[in-house]
Design a protein around this motif. Structure first.
Motif, PDB file in Angstrom:
ATOM      1  N   GLN A   3       1.966  -5.756   3.747  1.00 50.74           N
ATOM      2  CA  GLN A   3       1.180  -6.640   4.616  1.00 50.74           C
ATOM      3  C   GLN A   3       1.318  -8.078   4.158  1.00 50.74           C
ATOM      4  OE1 GLN A   3      -0.751  -5.713   7.377  1.00 50.74           O
ATOM      5  NE2 GLN A   3      -0.935  -7.908   7.720  1.00 50.74           N
ATOM      6  N   ASP A  45       0.387   5.253   0.883  1.00 46.75           N
ATOM      7  CA  ASP A  45      -0.526   6.252   1.455  1.00 46.75           C
ATOM      8  C   ASP A  45      -1.955   5.720   1.539  1.00 46.75           C
ATOM      9  OD1 ASP A  45       1.590   7.960   1.711  1.00 46.75           O
ATOM     10  OD2 ASP A  45       1.112   9.162  -0.049  1.00 46.75           O
ATOM     11  N   GLY A  46      -2.069   4.443   1.938  1.00 44.12           N
ATOM     12  CA  GLY A  46      -3.376   3.843   2.156  1.00 44.12           C
ATOM     13  C   GLY A  46      -4.015   3.231   0.935  1.00 44.12           C
ATOM     14  N   LYS A  47      -3.430   3.386  -0.242  1.00 50.40           N
ATOM     15  CA  LYS A  47      -4.006   2.832  -1.471  1.00 50.40           C
ATOM     16  C   LYS A  47      -3.202   1.606  -1.916  1.00 50.40           C
ATOM     17  CE  LYS A  47      -3.389   6.795  -3.392  1.00 50.40           C
ATOM     18  NZ  LYS A  47      -3.326   7.925  -4.356  1.00 50.40           N
ATOM     19  N   TYR A  80       0.840  -1.193   0.000  1.00 48.86           N
ATOM     20  CA  TYR A  80       0.000   0.000   0.000  1.00 48.86           C
ATOM     21  C   TYR A  80       0.877   1.245   0.000  1.00 48.86           C
ATOM     22  CZ  TYR A  80      -3.690  -3.243   1.470  1.00 48.86           C
ATOM     23  OH  TYR A  80      -4.576  -4.279   1.556  1.00 48.86           O
ATOM     24  N   ASP A 129      -1.041   3.793  11.828  1.00 46.39           N
ATOM     25  CA  ASP A 129      -1.415   2.620  11.044  1.00 46.39           C
ATOM     26  C   ASP A 129      -0.770   1.385  11.658  1.00 46.39           C
ATOM     27  OD1 ASP A 129      -2.518   1.045   9.090  1.00 46.39           O
ATOM     28  OD2 ASP A 129      -1.413   1.919   7.412  1.00 46.39           O
ATOM     29  N   ARG A 159       3.273   0.634   3.053  1.00 57.32           N
ATOM     30  CA  ARG A 159       3.014  -0.443   4.023  1.00 57.32           C
ATOM     31  C   ARG A 159       2.918  -1.766   3.290  1.00 57.32           C
ATOM     32  NH1 ARG A 159      -1.593  -3.080   6.441  1.00 57.32           N
ATOM     33  NH2 ARG A 159      -3.002  -1.804   5.188  1.00 57.32           N
ATOM     34  N   ASP A 183       4.975   7.771  -3.053  1.00 61.22           N
ATOM     35  CA  ASP A 183       4.103   8.192  -1.959  1.00 61.22           C
ATOM     36  C   ASP A 183       4.929   8.477  -0.716  1.00 61.22           C
ATOM     37  OD1 ASP A 183       1.570   8.003  -3.305  1.00 61.22           O
ATOM     38  OD2 ASP A 183       1.784   5.822  -3.219  1.00 61.22           O
TER      39      ASP A 183
END
Length: 665
Positions: free
Chosen positions: A303, A270-272, A268, A531, A301, A297
């Motif tokens: 995951q 910036d959350g996208k 991800y 986050d 992140r 960005d």
């Protein structure tokens, strides 16, 4: 009841030996005969003796078998658990290291909602054992975390003890194993009634078998013998690709299981969601995964899914490196004063000519190769800014505008009002810089900075997370560039527009110190979970450390893994620069299946005979080795050996009485 030494069963071979002797026993018949036939009688007895006779029901046989059986039982060292009569001092060490937050499995299937951590299982067992301990026993409760912490000292109140146990939480920093055991050794030194009880998952990363407790008995209760499994993101980083508005990333995934796994990696920005990959990692090995053509960005992140028994290492964060000089994109028909003032502020300026006839439309409207840190529009905005690529970039970038298209209003009077703001710091205007202003309504997100004759001349604010600054007069229609305050104004504006972006501080282990550039005007600061695991676990805002009223530049990082932001504010509540920090659990704790040193604590031979046995110690010969979670270790072991030996003596006395009867019975 329990048995300490099953090797005593070997003495049970005496039982068939006794029976065998009775099978070979000579059989005599009482008969009255003349004396001159005595020698003939002896000869007949020898001839009549028959081995392997039918076993007779003899009292002497049963008594001898009973004595042998009691001796066998005594050699097995029987004991019974007793409660309510123990006394002494017990030091309880509870391991709260990061691996204790792993799910506890006993081989039964458990849903995520019903999952119990190792620490939860220890709490449950420990509270039950405290209730079962002797009424006179005193307890010292020590928490094993980043540093040893004595929670209660020589406490006999069971309610306070259980309350302290309930409040235990995992510590994700580097665990102080040796320091905690050294503290326990000091607490029990020269105390003949003391004992040590360690609750742990038997997964230690440091050697402890050289820490001797002298004559103090030790018991280790292990809660780590389940079927836990784990995989982790060991490393993750991103870097910009030169001459492109793109970035590339690389990650290392390690499988701690013995068998191979298939997992998904979701990246991800910036959350996208930017990319997803499916990987297979062999048991006990690592695999590298790369990501190309990523959007540039602020925060990335990664995951790892599906989730396993140890969640803190299933995610990782990365930040693009940012230079100390911001990249400014200046859209202007040409203004030497503004361009030079931006350069004096320390910015790297790239100018795009917006004057008509300055080049082909396709060349003028092309997006810059590198995404700027801020955009400055001088004068009327060109039409191509309404296209989709430019609109997206303007929405995600701090923006500063001068003048623009629209109706203009003349000033009614020359009164100037300056509002206190970081942009207007160190500035004092007595006369207006322009004779007319744009007739534009201030948006809801804005707050006024300058007013000329009661009309708003400049405003600032934050829109959709991005800083915005607008001056409602054209710079070429103003004498502001000729004033000495102009470079100060531009420097303040660049600094304020940049402060809305958080710089990345990298990755640190939970609870370690980190250096942060704190400006002198910072009045307050906080660590805020943004986050990851910290946000999911409900972590709250943490006040920054201070000294003599000032925010310290060296701060202790939060104790829960995840993405944290260090935010600073001025006295008037205005936000200053902020910094993102990835907090990670101690990577040495990820190998929850093992791989660490098996817990073994040095102890002397006196452990098996110490008076502290009644305080809940382990009286076995291998005390100081890890044992599985089981019966209450805080109960006393009462030996039955003396009772069994006494019973055997009584049976021997009864056998002597039978022997004295003088008959073969």
């Amino acid at each position: 009841m329990g048995i300490l030494d099953w090797s005593g069963l070997w003495f049970g071979l005496t039982l068939p030996a006794i029976v065998l002797m009775y099978l070979f026993k000579r059989k005599y018949i009482d008969t009255v005969v003349p004396s001159h036939l005595l020698w003939d009688r002896v000869l007949r007895n020898i001839e009549a003796n028959r081995p392997w006779q039918k076993l007779q029901n003899r009292l002497l046989l049963w008594l001898q078998l009973l004595v042998a059986a009691l001796l066998v039982f005594a050699l097995m060292e029987p004991f019974v658990w007793t409660s309510g009569s123990g006394s002494g001092h017990t030091v309880i060490i509870v391991d709260t290291s990061a691996s204790m937050s792993a799910a506890w499995n006993d081989g039964e299937a458990k849903t995520k909602e019903r999952a119990t951590s190792r620490l939860d299982k220890v709490k449950e067992q420990l509270k039950a054992n405290i209730d079962a301990a002797g009424s006179q026993t005193e307890f010292t409760l020590v928490r094993l975390g980043s540093e040893p912490d004595v929670l209660l000292s020589r406490e006999g109140n069971r309610s306070l003890l259980k309350q302290a146990v309930d409040e235990l939480v995992p510590d994700y920093g580097k665990a102080a194993y040796r320091e905690t055991l050294s503290l326990a050794e000091a607490l029990t030194r020269d105390d003949p009634a003391a004992g040590v009880l360690v609750y742990t998952d038997d997964r230690w990363t440091e050697r402890t078998d050289d820490i001797a407790f002298g004559g103090v008995p030790i018991q280790i209760v292990s809660v780590g013998e389940g079927t836990e499994a784990n995989a982790s993101i060991e490393q993750f980083g991103v870097k910009p690709i030169s001459n492109q508005i793109k970035a590339a990333g690389i990650a290392t995934v390690r499988n701690y299981r013995e068998t191979s796994i298939s997992a998904n990696l979701d990246l991800y920005g910036d959350g996208k969601l930017l990319a997803s990959k499916k990987i297979t990692v062999e048991g006990g090995k690592s695999a590298q995964v790369s990501f190309e053509e990523l959007a540039r960005d602020e925060v990335y992140r990664l995951q790892l899914s599906p989730e396993d028994d140890y969640a803190p290492d299933n995610e990782a964060f990365a930040f693009l490196e940012r230079g100390s000089q911001p990249d400014v994109l200046l859209l202007s028909p040409g203004n030497m004063f503004l361009e030079k003032a931006l350069q004096l502020s320390g910015a790297r300026v790239t100018r795009m000519n917006t004057a008509s006839g300055g080049g082909k439309e396709s060349e003028q409207s092309a997006l810059p190769e590198d995404k700027p840190d801020m955009i400055v529009i001088d004068g009327a905005a060109p039409d191509y800014l309404n296209s989709e690529p430019w609109t997206e970039m303007l929405q995600d970038t701090p923006l500063w505008t001068w003048g623009g298209k629209g109706k203009k209003l003349p000033l009614t009077n020359g009164e100037v009002k300056t509002v206190s703001h970081p942009v207007t710091r160190y500035l004092s205007f007595t006369t207006p810089m322009a004779g007319e202003l744009l007739d534009r309504e201030m948006p809801a997100w804005g707050s006024p900075l300058l007013e000329f004759g009661g009309q708003i001349a400049a405003y600032a604010g934050t829109e959709a997370g991005q800083r915005r600054l607008s001056f409602l007069f054209a710079l070429e229609d103003s004498d502001l560039p000729l004033r000495p305050e102009f470079p100060i104004l531009v420097g303040n504006a660049v600094k304020w527009l940049q402060s809305g972006k958080a710089s990345g501080l990298g990755r640190v282990t939970a609870g370690t110190e980190v250096d942060i550039p704190v400006p002198t005007e910072a009045e307050e600061a906080f660590w805020i979970p943004v986050d990851g695991y910290a946000l999911q676990s409900g972590a709250g805002k943490i006040a920054a450390e201070r000294n003599a009223g000032s925010v310290l530049s060296r701060q202790t990082s939060p104790g829960i893994p995840g993405l944290w932001r260090f935010e600073m504010k001025e006295a008037d509540g205005e936000n200053l620069s902020s910094y993102n920090l990835e907090v990670a659990a101690d990577p040495a704790e990820s190998g929850i299946l093992g791989g660490g040193k098996t817990l073994s604590i040095g102890s002397s031979d006196q452990n098996s005979s110490s008076p502290a046995a009644s305080a809940g110690s382990d009286t076995r010969k291998d005390a100081g080795k890890a044992k599985p979670l089981g019966a209450s270790p805080l109960q006393s072991q009462r030996s039955l050996v003396s009772l069994v030996v006494l019973l055997a003596l009584l049976v021997i006395l009864a056998e002597w009485g039978v022997y004295q009867r003088g008959r073969s019975i």
